[in-house]
Design a protein around this motif. Sequence first.
Motif, short mmCIF file in Angstrom:
data_model
loop_
_atom_site.label_atom_id
_atom_site.label_comp_id
_atom_site.label_asym_id
_atom_site.label_seq_id
_atom_site.Cartn_x
_atom_site.Cartn_y
_atom_site.Cartn_z
N LEU A 185 0.84 -1.21 0.00
CA LEU A 185 0.00 0.00 0.00
C LEU A 185 0.87 1.26 0.00
N ARG A 186 1.92 1.23 0.82
CA ARG A 186 2.80 2.40 0.88
C ARG A 186 3.47 2.64 -0.47
N GLU A 187 3.99 1.56 -1.01
CA GLU A 187 4.67 1.64 -2.31
C GLU A 187 3.69 2.11 -3.40
N CYS A 209 0.85 9.08 -5.10
CA CYS A 209 -0.47 9.72 -4.92
C CYS A 209 -0.43 10.68 -3.75
N HIS A 210 0.16 10.22 -2.63
CA HIS A 210 0.22 11.05 -1.43
C HIS A 210 1.03 12.31 -1.71
N GLN A 211 2.20 12.11 -2.32
CA GLN A 211 3.06 13.28 -2.59
C GLN A 211 2.36 14.27 -3.51
N GLY A 212 1.69 13.72 -4.54
CA GLY A 212 1.01 14.59 -5.52
C GLY A 212 -0.11 15.39 -4.89
N LEU A 213 -0.93 14.73 -4.07
CA LEU A 213 -2.06 15.42 -3.44
C LEU A 213 -1.57 16.41 -2.39
N GLU A 214 -0.60 15.98 -1.59
CA GLU A 214 -0.08 16.87 -0.53
C GLU A 214 0.42 18.18 -1.14
N ALA A 215 1.08 18.07 -2.30
CA ALA A 215 1.63 19.27 -2.95
C ALA A 215 0.53 20.21 -3.44
N MET A 264 -10.03 2.22 3.37
CA MET A 264 -9.79 2.53 4.79
C MET A 264 -8.33 2.91 5.04
N TYR A 265 -7.41 2.26 4.33
CA TYR A 265 -6.00 2.59 4.51
C TYR A 265 -5.78 4.09 4.27
N VAL A 266 -6.39 4.61 3.20
CA VAL A 266 -6.20 6.03 2.86
C VAL A 266 -6.84 6.93 3.92
N LEU A 267 -8.07 6.59 4.31
CA LEU A 267 -8.78 7.44 5.27
C LEU A 267 -8.17 7.36 6.67
N GLU A 268 -7.78 6.17 7.06
CA GLU A 268 -7.16 6.02 8.39
C GLU A 268 -5.76 6.64 8.40
N GLY A 269 -5.01 6.43 7.33
CA GLY A 269 -3.67 7.01 7.24
C GLY A 269 -3.71 8.52 7.31
N SER A 270 -4.76 9.11 6.76
CA SER A 270 -4.83 10.57 6.75
C SER A 270 -4.99 11.14 8.17
N THR A 271 -5.41 10.30 9.12
CA THR A 271 -5.48 10.80 10.51
C THR A 271 -4.08 11.06 11.08
N LEU A 272 -3.07 10.40 10.49
CA LEU A 272 -1.69 10.63 10.95
C LEU A 272 -1.22 12.01 10.48
N GLY A 273 -1.43 12.28 9.19
CA GLY A 273 -1.09 13.61 8.67
C GLY A 273 -1.91 14.69 9.37
N GLY A 274 -3.12 14.32 9.80
CA GLY A 274 -3.98 15.26 10.51
C GLY A 274 -3.31 15.83 11.76
N ARG A 305 -5.57 3.57 17.27
CA ARG A 305 -6.51 3.23 16.18
C ARG A 305 -5.74 2.83 14.92
N TRP A 306 -4.63 3.53 14.67
CA TRP A 306 -3.82 3.18 13.49
C TRP A 306 -3.23 1.78 13.66
N ARG A 307 -2.70 1.51 14.84
CA ARG A 307 -2.09 0.19 15.06
C ARG A 307 -3.13 -0.92 14.97
N THR A 315 -8.96 5.66 -4.34
CA THR A 315 -9.44 6.60 -3.31
C THR A 315 -8.69 7.93 -3.41
N PHE A 316 -7.38 7.84 -3.52
CA PHE A 316 -6.60 9.08 -3.71
C PHE A 316 -7.04 9.80 -4.99
N THR A 317 -7.18 9.05 -6.08
CA THR A 317 -7.53 9.66 -7.36
C THR A 317 -8.90 10.33 -7.31
N CYS A 318 -9.88 9.61 -6.76
CA CYS A 318 -11.24 10.18 -6.68
C CYS A 318 -11.25 11.42 -5.78
N PHE A 319 -10.52 11.35 -4.68
CA PHE A 319 -10.50 12.49 -3.75
C PHE A 319 -9.87 13.70 -4.44
N GLU A 320 -8.73 13.48 -5.10
CA GLU A 320 -8.06 14.61 -5.76
C GLU A 320 -8.97 15.21 -6.85
C1 HEM Z 1 -0.99 18.65 3.50
C2 HEM Z 1 -1.61 17.53 3.75
C3 HEM Z 1 -0.94 16.32 4.35
C4 HEM Z 1 0.16 16.21 5.12
C5 HEM Z 1 1.07 17.31 5.61
C6 HEM Z 1 0.34 14.81 5.41
C7 HEM Z 1 1.35 14.31 6.19
C8 HEM Z 1 1.50 12.98 6.52
C9 HEM Z 1 2.50 12.48 7.43
C10 HEM Z 1 3.53 13.32 8.16
C11 HEM Z 1 2.33 11.14 7.49
C12 HEM Z 1 3.19 10.15 8.28
C13 HEM Z 1 2.74 10.12 9.69
C14 HEM Z 1 3.51 9.13 10.53
O1 HEM Z 1 4.24 8.29 9.97
O2 HEM Z 1 3.35 9.20 11.75
C15 HEM Z 1 1.22 10.80 6.65
C16 HEM Z 1 0.75 9.52 6.47
C17 HEM Z 1 -0.30 9.20 5.65
N1 HEM Z 1 -1.12 10.10 4.98
FE1 HEM Z 1 -0.84 12.06 4.83
N2 HEM Z 1 -0.65 14.10 4.82
C18 HEM Z 1 -1.47 14.98 4.18
C19 HEM Z 1 -2.61 14.69 3.49
C20 HEM Z 1 -3.12 13.42 3.32
C21 HEM Z 1 -4.35 13.12 2.66
C22 HEM Z 1 -5.31 14.16 2.10
C23 HEM Z 1 -4.48 11.77 2.66
C24 HEM Z 1 -5.59 10.91 2.13
C25 HEM Z 1 -6.84 11.31 1.95
C26 HEM Z 1 -3.33 11.22 3.34
C27 HEM Z 1 -3.10 9.88 3.53
C28 HEM Z 1 -2.05 9.37 4.28
C29 HEM Z 1 -1.82 7.96 4.49
C30 HEM Z 1 -2.62 6.81 3.87
C31 HEM Z 1 -0.72 7.85 5.36
C32 HEM Z 1 -0.17 6.56 5.96
C33 HEM Z 1 1.14 6.12 5.33
C34 HEM Z 1 1.64 4.87 6.04
O3 HEM Z 1 2.19 4.98 7.15
O4 HEM Z 1 1.46 3.80 5.49
N3 HEM Z 1 -2.52 12.26 3.72
N4 HEM Z 1 0.74 11.93 6.08
#
Ligand code: HEM
Length: 190
Positions: free
Chosen positions: A12-14, A19-25, A104-114, A146-148, A174-179
Amino acid sequence: MSVTVSPLLLALREGTRACHQGLEARLPFFSAGFDRAAYARLLAAYHGFHAPLDTLLAEYQTAERNKTPALSRDLGALAIDAQALPVCHALPRIDDEASALGVMYVLEGSTLGGQVLKRAMAERLGIDTDSGGAFLDIYGAQTGARWRSFLQRLAAADPQPAAQARTVAAAVATFTCFEQWLEARRVLVC
Ligand code: HEM
């Protein structure tokens, strides 16, 4: 509880790294001129994507992972009526556990960036949990746990290559549709 790094998580990460880099930018959180009004428009667009996905995921996850209540609360704090907002219809297909896990991977992972965004929005816009920032800190102190627990579910998933491929494809979709949805709502920076 230790972090469970399964082959599926690595795939999933690979598969979604670009997608993540593209959307984040393209997201405006750190752009010059990003203000409370722009933040409110962005959250309104997030709501339009997460609300129908919460419904589609209902048979695969418990309501504690629903994102819509926190988004509605934030929109209320920002004086926007969530009920009146448009919703996305071009959603990733969820027709089995394998595809649900990818979404779910995408939505749950986004809580980390949150967690990063929560701190940044508090600093830059003075937004906290009660004033529009609940979604960015949706699980609060439970974020790591929750992530673990989600990673454990990934590790217990059907190991067959076809099922794992469906999970990765659903995550990419999920990333594509969201973007595309955020682009259509005109909230991306480029
Ligand atoms: C500016 C916006 C964003 C920033 C700064 C950001 C930042 C990050 C960071 C720092 C992590 C790693 C957290 C950690 O390892 O503890 C992460 C993980 C992740 N983010 Fe984002 N994110 C952003 C937006 C998004 C969005 C919009 C999505 C999807 C809707 C997303 C999906 C994910 C996923 C799936 C991971 C988990 C990667 C993994 O550990 O396998 N992110 N993000």
